[in-house]
Design an enzyme around this catalytic site. Structure first.
Site, short mmCIF file in Angstrom:
data_model
loop_
_atom_site.label_atom_id
_atom_site.label_comp_id
_atom_site.label_asym_id
_atom_site.label_seq_id
_atom_site.Cartn_x
_atom_site.Cartn_y
_atom_site.Cartn_z
N CYS A 141 -0.99 7.47 0.85
CA CYS A 141 -0.97 6.02 0.62
C CYS A 141 -2.26 5.36 1.10
CB CYS A 141 0.24 5.41 1.32
SG CYS A 141 0.49 5.99 3.01
N HIS A 221 0.59 -0.87 5.70
CA HIS A 221 -0.62 -0.61 6.48
C HIS A 221 -1.59 -1.76 6.21
CE1 HIS A 221 0.62 3.61 6.80
NE2 HIS A 221 0.59 3.75 5.49
#
Ligand code: NAD
Length: 340
Positions: A141, A221
């Protein structure tokens, strides 16, 4: 005729890839695997997926739980044109001999080492290199989020070097056995974090160093990037490039996007499981000082790799060229639809 896709490992990534495959007009899910007869196994059946047992020795567990399975993972992969391995990190490499024996193509995820596959993949950056390949790894990711923006900046302005800080969600929301309760964890303490080298598996010529910290959140994130550009570019030039790319979504503090909490709250109204397949870049964070570009982006870890898996299937099975595949994937997943 639709190509037959098997999903080995129906967890966080596997269930999302299965649903995304089901939305395509040129591929179908022929089955998904579970190791145990838990609520996810029941959910897979409820959603109409054919369920197979990932670990043959566990077949009895399914029988005693009264859950119907169609067979074992071997039965499934022998019927497939391609397997998307979504098992936990490092388990994919253990599964690879099974795919080789069955002579079936396989896609691995970012938790695997790069040498599990012939190519580390990102649709924007190297779709063409995956055409016809047997084993491809869709990068993680964080790496997917970095590669997308760096590919765009590099092709438009050239990149001298990149220095980036990754502020990482500690675990996914479903975890109840691990996590960071209260603290900030340098991960690792010693430079660099693995993200820079992982970016170079897709974009080998980029000079990049990354540092990373885990923080006690499960929602996305955040990356803070400093990119030294080769050509002069204004903030508007950079925004213009990002606005043209559906897989980048620009948001602004003035619209109330003051944190990842607000981004997720917005996404809850838009998408199943609040999945954000796009990089979410704060428009207001884009700043140019001399030849250095600064920007801050948020990455939804559970979702961002999903479109890349779909494009990897098309490339490996030679079903479409880069432009057509990305267009089809974007349309089917409403990517680029919510630019605000
Ligand atoms: P997960 O734990 O949510 O799901 C993994 C699934 O695989 C579970 O259902 C598990 O029961 C099953 N499984 C266990 N052993 C298996 C085996 N031998 N064969 C088949 N299935 C097995 O994990 P996840 O978060 O979906 O991660 C899967 C992969 O995707 C990893 O490589 C991970 O690094 C990568 N990835 C995860 C994220 C994320 O944020 N969750 C993001 C990008 C990439």
């Amino acid at each position: 005729m639709k190509v037959k896709v098997a999903i080995n490992g129906y967890g966080t990534i596997g269930k999302r890839v299965a649903d995304a495959v089901s939305k395509q007009d040129d591929m179908e899910v022929i089955g998904v695997t579970k190791t145990k007869p838990d609520f996810e196994a029941k959910m897979a059946i409820r959603k109409g997926y054919k369920l197979y047992c990932a670990i043959p020795e566990n077949l009895e567990l399914f029988e005693s739980a009264g859950i119907r399975v169609e067979g074992t993972v071997d039965d499934l992969i022998n019927k497939a044109d391609i397997v998307v391995d979504c098992s936990p990190g490092k388990v994919g490499a253990q599964n690879k001999p099974m795919y080789e024996k069955a002579g079936v193509k396989a896609i691995f995820q970012g938790g695997e080492k790069k040498d599990v596959a012939e190519l580390s993949f990102n649709a924007l950056a190297n779709y063409e290199k995956a055409v016809g390949k047997n084993y491809v790894r869709v990068v993680s990711c964080n790496t997917t989020g970095l590669v997308r923006v760096l590919y765009l900046l590099d092709t438009n302005f050239g990149i001298e070097k990149v220095r980036a800080v990754m502020i990482r969600r500690v675990v996914d929301p479903k975890e109840d056995k691990k996590g960071l309760v209260n603290g900030i964890m340098p991960d690792p303490v010693k430079l660099p974090s693995h993200h820079g080298p992982d970016v170079q598996t897709v974009l080998p010529h980029i000079d990049i160093t990354t540092v990373a910290f885990k923080v006690p959140t499960t929602l996305m994130h955040v990356h803070s990037l400093n990119v030294q550009l080769k050509e002069k570019a204004s903030e508007d030039d950079v925004i213009d490039v990002f606005e043209k790319e559906p897989r980048i979504l620009l948001v602004s503090k003035d619209d109330g996007f003051t944190s990842t909490a607000k981004i997720i709250e917005w996404a809850r109204e838009l998408r199943i499981r609040y999945d954000l397949f796009e990089n979410v870049v704060w428009r207001d964070s884009i700043a140019v000082v001399g030849n250095e570009l600064y920007l801050t982006q948020a990455i939804h870890q559970e979702a961002i790799v999903v479109p890349e898996n779909i494009d990897a299937i098309r490339a490996m099975l030679e079903m479409a060229d880069k432009e057509e595949s990305i267009r089809k994937t974007n349309e089917s997943l409403d990517i680029g639809k919510f630019q605000i």
